[in-house]
Design a protein around this motif. Structure first.
Motif, PDB file in Angstrom:
ATOM      1  N   MET A   1       0.849  -1.172   0.000  1.00 43.47           N
ATOM      2  CA  MET A   1       0.000   0.000   0.000  1.00 43.47           C
ATOM      3  C   MET A   1       0.897   1.238   0.000  1.00 43.47           C
ATOM      4  SD  MET A   1      -2.941   1.323   2.724  1.00 43.47           S
ATOM      5  CE  MET A   1      -2.144   0.578   4.095  1.00 43.47           C
ATOM      6  N   GLN A  55      -4.719   6.648   0.856  1.00 46.82           N
ATOM      7  CA  GLN A  55      -4.192   5.291   0.809  1.00 46.82           C
ATOM      8  C   GLN A  55      -4.496   4.735  -0.582  1.00 46.82           C
ATOM      9  OE1 GLN A  55      -6.540   3.768   4.126  1.00 46.82           O
ATOM     10  NE2 GLN A  55      -4.641   3.451   5.270  1.00 46.82           N
ATOM     11  N   GLN A  57      -3.659   1.327  -3.398  1.00 53.79           N
ATOM     12  CA  GLN A  57      -3.255  -0.081  -3.445  1.00 53.79           C
ATOM     13  C   GLN A  57      -1.789  -0.252  -3.809  1.00 53.79           C
ATOM     14  OE1 GLN A  57      -6.036  -1.842  -6.196  1.00 53.79           O
ATOM     15  NE2 GLN A  57      -7.298  -2.620  -4.528  1.00 53.79           N
ATOM     16  N   ASP A  58      -1.314   0.517  -4.783  1.00 53.46           N
ATOM     17  CA  ASP A  58       0.065   0.345  -5.247  1.00 53.46           C
ATOM     18  C   ASP A  58       0.505   1.605  -5.997  1.00 53.46           C
ATOM     19  OD1 ASP A  58      -1.199   0.141  -7.796  1.00 53.46           O
ATOM     20  OD2 ASP A  58      -1.223  -2.044  -7.644  1.00 53.46           O
ATOM     21  N   ARG A  92       5.630   3.848   1.425  1.00 53.46           N
ATOM     22  CA  ARG A  92       5.224   2.474   1.163  1.00 53.46           C
ATOM     23  C   ARG A  92       4.957   1.837   2.531  1.00 53.46           C
ATOM     24  NH1 ARG A  92       5.902   0.281  -3.465  1.00 53.46           N
ATOM     25  NH2 ARG A  92       7.658   1.631  -3.996  1.00 53.46           N
ATOM     26  N   ALA A  93       3.814   1.194   2.697  1.00 55.43           N
ATOM     27  CA  ALA A  93       3.417   0.680   4.006  1.00 55.43           C
ATOM     28  C   ALA A  93       2.861  -0.743   3.893  1.00 55.43           C
ATOM     29  CB  ALA A  93       2.360   1.595   4.621  1.00 55.43           C
ATOM     30  N   GLU A  94       2.940  -1.437   4.986  1.00 55.59           N
ATOM     31  CA  GLU A  94       2.308  -2.745   5.081  1.00 55.59           C
ATOM     32  C   GLU A  94       1.561  -2.806   6.404  1.00 55.59           C
ATOM     33  OE1 GLU A  94       5.103  -6.070   6.535  1.00 55.59           O
ATOM     34  OE2 GLU A  94       6.390  -4.760   5.343  1.00 55.59           O
ATOM     35  N   ALA A  95       0.436  -3.486   6.394  1.00 56.60           N
ATOM     36  CA  ALA A  95      -0.373  -3.610   7.615  1.00 56.60           C
ATOM     37  C   ALA A  95       0.330  -4.525   8.609  1.00 56.60           C
ATOM     38  CB  ALA A  95      -1.744  -4.162   7.275  1.00 56.60           C
ATOM     39  N   LEU A  96       0.266  -4.169   9.871  1.00 49.59           N
ATOM     40  CA  LEU A  96       0.818  -4.979  10.958  1.00 49.59           C
ATOM     41  C   LEU A  96      -0.284  -5.324  11.932  1.00 49.59           C
ATOM     42  CD1 LEU A  96       3.978  -2.775  11.708  1.00 49.59           C
ATOM     43  CD2 LEU A  96       3.881  -4.862  10.303  1.00 49.59           C
ATOM     44  N   ASP A  97      -0.131  -6.433  12.623  1.00 50.22           N
ATOM     45  CA  ASP A  97      -1.078  -6.783  13.677  1.00 50.22           C
ATOM     46  C   ASP A  97      -0.846  -5.863  14.866  1.00 50.22           C
ATOM     47  OD1 ASP A  97      -2.193  -8.887  12.222  1.00 50.22           O
ATOM     48  OD2 ASP A  97      -0.710 -10.321  12.998  1.00 50.22           O
TER      49      ASP A  97
END
Length: 100
Positions: A1, A55, A57-58, A92-97
């Motif tokens: 993302m 936000q 998608q890419d 650039r990001a990624e989801a984390l728990d």
């Protein structure tokens, strides 16, 4: 993302116009392919600053967004209303728990 943040300092007498075009831009952008969210805000700590949070998608979606003629028109409009050059940052990001 991809996350995009943006901000612009706007004179009080131009804020209504900046919000109008900012909200129109956000609403239109939300209908574009790859847009997850796109919002326009007034900074709670500085009422002369308008902020954007997006936000995507890419990067292909971001590039498509910036290629839309209305996006280019918006950039020109907000630049004309701003007291100083607006700021924009891409991440650039990624989801984390969540840790809780």
């Amino acid at each position: 993302m991809i996350i995009i943040t943006g901000s612009a300092s706007i004179a009080e007498e131009s804020m209504a116009e900046a919000l109008r075009i900012g909200c129109e831009h956000s609403a239109r952008s939300r209908s574009e392919p790859g847009c997850i969210s796109h919002n326009c805000y007034i900074d709670a700590e500085d009422r002369n600053v308008i902020r954007f949070y997006e936000q995507w998608q890419d990067m292909a979606a971001v590039q498509g967004h910036f290629a839309v003629p209305e996006s280019q028109q918006f950039v020109g409009q907000i630049n004309a209303l701003a007291d100083s050059p607006p700021k924009i940052e891409l991440f650039r990001a990624e989801a984390l728990d969540a840790p809780f």
